[in-house]
Scaffold this motif. Structure first.
Motif, PDB file in Angstrom:
ATOM      1  N   ASP A  26     -21.604  42.295  19.762  1.00  0.00           N
ATOM      2  CA  ASP A  26     -22.052  42.942  18.522  1.00  0.00           C
ATOM      3  C   ASP A  26     -21.491  42.237  17.292  1.00  0.00           C
ATOM      4  O   ASP A  26     -22.191  42.044  16.300  1.00  0.00           O
ATOM      5  CB  ASP A  26     -21.633  44.416  18.499  1.00  0.00           C
ATOM      6  CG  ASP A  26     -22.365  45.246  19.530  1.00  0.00           C
ATOM      7  OD1 ASP A  26     -23.424  44.794  20.013  1.00  0.00           O
ATOM      8  OD2 ASP A  26     -21.877  46.346  19.857  1.00  0.00           O
ATOM      9  N   ARG A  27     -20.225  41.852  17.367  1.00  0.00           N
ATOM     10  CA  ARG A  27     -19.593  41.162  16.232  1.00  0.00           C
ATOM     11  C   ARG A  27     -20.192  39.770  16.054  1.00  0.00           C
ATOM     12  O   ARG A  27     -20.378  39.325  14.922  1.00  0.00           O
ATOM     13  CB  ARG A  27     -18.077  41.085  16.441  1.00  0.00           C
ATOM     14  CG  ARG A  27     -17.346  40.400  15.319  1.00  0.00           C
ATOM     15  CD  ARG A  27     -17.405  41.172  13.999  1.00  0.00           C
ATOM     16  NE  ARG A  27     -16.727  40.442  12.967  1.00  0.00           N
ATOM     17  CZ  ARG A  27     -17.280  40.076  11.810  1.00  0.00           C
ATOM     18  NH1 ARG A  27     -18.518  40.440  11.528  1.00  0.00           N
ATOM     19  NH2 ARG A  27     -16.599  39.381  10.932  1.00  0.00           N
ATOM     20  N   ILE A  28     -20.499  39.100  17.161  1.00  0.00           N
ATOM     21  CA  ILE A  28     -21.138  37.782  17.063  1.00  0.00           C
ATOM     22  C   ILE A  28     -22.467  37.908  16.338  1.00  0.00           C
ATOM     23  O   ILE A  28     -22.793  37.108  15.458  1.00  0.00           O
ATOM     24  CB  ILE A  28     -21.336  37.151  18.459  1.00  0.00           C
ATOM     25  CG1 ILE A  28     -19.985  36.817  19.083  1.00  0.00           C
ATOM     26  CG2 ILE A  28     -22.203  35.893  18.358  1.00  0.00           C
ATOM     27  CD1 ILE A  28     -20.072  36.343  20.533  1.00  0.00           C
ATOM     28  N   GLY A  29     -23.244  38.923  16.682  1.00  0.00           N
ATOM     29  CA  GLY A  29     -24.524  39.141  16.005  1.00  0.00           C
ATOM     30  C   GLY A  29     -24.360  39.333  14.508  1.00  0.00           C
ATOM     31  O   GLY A  29     -25.131  38.800  13.709  1.00  0.00           O
ATOM     32  N   GLU A  30     -23.332  40.090  14.115  1.00  0.00           N
ATOM     33  CA  GLU A  30     -23.071  40.307  12.689  1.00  0.00           C
ATOM     34  C   GLU A  30     -22.709  39.005  11.987  1.00  0.00           C
ATOM     35  O   GLU A  30     -23.196  38.730  10.882  1.00  0.00           O
ATOM     36  CB  GLU A  30     -21.927  41.313  12.512  1.00  0.00           C
ATOM     37  CG  GLU A  30     -22.265  42.715  12.946  1.00  0.00           C
ATOM     38  CD  GLU A  30     -21.046  43.627  13.006  1.00  0.00           C
ATOM     39  OE1 GLU A  30     -19.922  43.177  12.669  1.00  0.00           O
ATOM     40  OE2 GLU A  30     -21.211  44.794  13.395  1.00  0.00           O
ATOM     41  N   ILE A  31     -21.866  38.198  12.628  1.00  0.00           N
ATOM     42  CA  ILE A  31     -21.438  36.929  12.024  1.00  0.00           C
ATOM     43  C   ILE A  31     -22.623  35.998  11.859  1.00  0.00           C
ATOM     44  O   ILE A  31     -22.809  35.391  10.794  1.00  0.00           O
ATOM     45  CB  ILE A  31     -20.321  36.275  12.876  1.00  0.00           C
ATOM     46  CG1 ILE A  31     -19.043  37.123  12.798  1.00  0.00           C
ATOM     47  CG2 ILE A  31     -20.060  34.844  12.427  1.00  0.00           C
ATOM     48  CD1 ILE A  31     -17.987  36.748  13.822  1.00  0.00           C
ATOM     49  N   VAL A  32     -23.450  35.884  12.888  1.00  0.00           N
ATOM     50  CA  VAL A  32     -24.624  35.004  12.815  1.00  0.00           C
ATOM     51  C   VAL A  32     -25.592  35.496  11.740  1.00  0.00           C
ATOM     52  O   VAL A  32     -26.145  34.694  10.981  1.00  0.00           O
ATOM     53  CB  VAL A  32     -25.318  34.897  14.191  1.00  0.00           C
ATOM     54  CG1 VAL A  32     -26.657  34.199  14.087  1.00  0.00           C
ATOM     55  CG2 VAL A  32     -24.414  34.168  15.185  1.00  0.00           C
ATOM     56  N   ALA A  33     -25.776  36.793  11.638  1.00  0.00           N
ATOM     57  CA  ALA A  33     -26.654  37.352  10.607  1.00  0.00           C
ATOM     58  C   ALA A  33     -26.126  37.038   9.209  1.00  0.00           C
ATOM     59  O   ALA A  33     -26.910  36.702   8.300  1.00  0.00           O
ATOM     60  CB  ALA A  33     -26.806  38.856  10.791  1.00  0.00           C
ATOM     61  N   GLU A  34     -24.814  37.122   9.028  1.00  0.00           N
ATOM     62  CA  GLU A  34     -24.217  36.790   7.726  1.00  0.00           C
ATOM     63  C   GLU A  34     -24.457  35.323   7.368  1.00  0.00           C
ATOM     64  O   GLU A  34     -24.794  34.995   6.223  1.00  0.00           O
ATOM     65  CB  GLU A  34     -22.714  37.088   7.748  1.00  0.00           C
ATOM     66  CG  GLU A  34     -22.379  38.560   7.812  1.00  0.00           C
ATOM     67  CD  GLU A  34     -20.925  38.835   8.179  1.00  0.00           C
ATOM     68  OE1 GLU A  34     -20.133  37.875   8.266  1.00  0.00           O
ATOM     69  OE2 GLU A  34     -20.588  40.010   8.379  1.00  0.00           O
ATOM     70  N   ARG A 128     -24.493  41.172  25.377  1.00  0.00           N
ATOM     71  CA  ARG A 128     -25.655  40.653  24.655  1.00  0.00           C
ATOM     72  C   ARG A 128     -25.300  40.432  23.182  1.00  0.00           C
ATOM     73  O   ARG A 128     -24.543  41.185  22.599  1.00  0.00           O
ATOM     74  CB  ARG A 128     -26.828  41.635  24.729  1.00  0.00           C
ATOM     75  CG  ARG A 128     -27.234  42.026  26.126  1.00  0.00           C
ATOM     76  CD  ARG A 128     -27.695  40.900  26.981  1.00  0.00           C
ATOM     77  NE  ARG A 128     -28.993  40.425  26.559  1.00  0.00           N
ATOM     78  CZ  ARG A 128     -29.551  39.336  27.041  1.00  0.00           C
ATOM     79  NH1 ARG A 128     -28.938  38.626  27.934  1.00  0.00           N
ATOM     80  NH2 ARG A 128     -30.716  38.950  26.631  1.00  0.00           N
ATOM     81  N   VAL A 129     -25.905  39.395  22.620  1.00  0.00           N
ATOM     82  CA  VAL A 129     -25.732  39.098  21.204  1.00  0.00           C
ATOM     83  C   VAL A 129     -27.047  39.442  20.518  1.00  0.00           C
ATOM     84  O   VAL A 129     -28.059  38.793  20.746  1.00  0.00           O
ATOM     85  CB  VAL A 129     -25.370  37.610  20.971  1.00  0.00           C
ATOM     86  CG1 VAL A 129     -25.268  37.324  19.486  1.00  0.00           C
ATOM     87  CG2 VAL A 129     -24.078  37.262  21.676  1.00  0.00           C
ATOM     88  N   ARG A 130     -27.017  40.481  19.712  1.00  0.00           N
ATOM     89  CA  ARG A 130     -28.236  40.953  19.040  1.00  0.00           C
ATOM     90  C   ARG A 130     -28.076  40.836  17.525  1.00  0.00           C
ATOM     91  O   ARG A 130     -27.005  41.043  16.982  1.00  0.00           O
ATOM     92  CB  ARG A 130     -28.520  42.393  19.423  1.00  0.00           C
ATOM     93  CG  ARG A 130     -28.753  42.573  20.903  1.00  0.00           C
ATOM     94  CD  ARG A 130     -29.531  43.827  21.186  1.00  0.00           C
ATOM     95  NE  ARG A 130     -29.693  44.045  22.598  1.00  0.00           N
ATOM     96  CZ  ARG A 130     -30.648  43.498  23.342  1.00  0.00           C
ATOM     97  NH1 ARG A 130     -31.516  42.697  22.793  1.00  0.00           N
ATOM     98  NH2 ARG A 130     -30.734  43.748  24.627  1.00  0.00           N
ATOM     99  N   ASP A 131     -29.188  40.516  16.885  1.00  0.00           N
ATOM    100  CA  ASP A 131     -29.228  40.456  15.429  1.00  0.00           C
ATOM    101  C   ASP A 131     -29.202  41.895  14.921  1.00  0.00           C
ATOM    102  O   ASP A 131     -30.091  42.684  15.252  1.00  0.00           O
ATOM    103  CB  ASP A 131     -30.510  39.749  14.980  1.00  0.00           C
ATOM    104  CG  ASP A 131     -30.553  39.506  13.492  1.00  0.00           C
ATOM    105  OD1 ASP A 131     -29.944  40.291  12.738  1.00  0.00           O
ATOM    106  OD2 ASP A 131     -31.203  38.531  13.078  1.00  0.00           O
ATOM    107  N   PRO A 132     -28.192  42.280  14.113  1.00  0.00           N
ATOM    108  CA  PRO A 132     -28.106  43.676  13.668  1.00  0.00           C
ATOM    109  C   PRO A 132     -29.248  44.069  12.730  1.00  0.00           C
ATOM    110  O   PRO A 132     -29.542  45.249  12.578  1.00  0.00           O
ATOM    111  CB  PRO A 132     -26.762  43.742  12.944  1.00  0.00           C
ATOM    112  CG  PRO A 132     -26.442  42.339  12.569  1.00  0.00           C
ATOM    113  CD  PRO A 132     -27.100  41.467  13.597  1.00  0.00           C
TER     114      PRO A 132
END
Length: 168
Positions: A26-34, A128-132
């Motif tokens: 979940d945190r990876i998704g947030e970082i990638v979205a940023e 899973r890595v999801r885009d938030p």
């Protein structure tokens, strides 16, 4: 201006670097979205804005420390031992013989029990890595990966049966 291929390459390398640091999906998704939002707004190259994916991941992961090296070493040795015991126990069961004077079922059970910590470690890292923003999966599982995942054990079993017929 960056191309989609450059962004995608940066994104995949960043995801990998964060996974290696044991950052939750979940945190990876947030970082990638940023990162994607910043690049979309400014048009900057992600490497110019954030540095290499490895450097950026290291700067973000002070609270996410990887397992100590001794734990990794013990997990690797344990996984290797577990695989050996499962293979030897499986062959003993298939051949109807004992292994080191014990039933093959005992070695199978022992191998599976020893392999549990390594399996838990892998499972923990595979969230899973999801885009938030959209809920889309940022690491889609390819059909080729599914073939390898299912096909590998089947090939091993077929080779074991072939070896038994040839040498047994």
């Amino acid at each position: 201006m960056t191309t989609d291929d450059t962004r995608s390459d940066y994104q995949q390398r960043l995801i990998l670097a964060l996974r290696l640091k044991d950052v939750p999906g979940d945190r990876i998704g947030e970082i990638v979205a940023e990162v994607e939002s910043h690049v979309a707004e400014t048009g900057e190259d992600p490497v110019d804005a954030f540095g290499s994916p490895r450097q950026y991941a290291a700067s973000l992961t002070a609270e996410h420390r990887p397992d100590p090296k001794w734990f990794t070493a013990v997990s690797l040795v344990g996984s290797g031992l577990a695989g050996w015991l499962v293979a030897q126990g499986g062959l003993a069961v298939l051949l109807g013989e004992s292994y080191w004077g014990q039933s093959g079922w005992l070695w199978l059970a022992l191998g599976l029990a020893i392999g549990v910590p390594g399996g838990i470690s892998v499972w923990r890292r595979s969230t899973r890595v999801r885009d938030p923003r959209t809920g889309a999966d940022l690491e889609p599982f390819s059909p080729g990966g599914l073939v390898v995942l299912i096909g590998s054990p089947i090939v091993v079993v077929l080779l074991a049966f072939a070896a038994i017929r040839i040498f047994g």
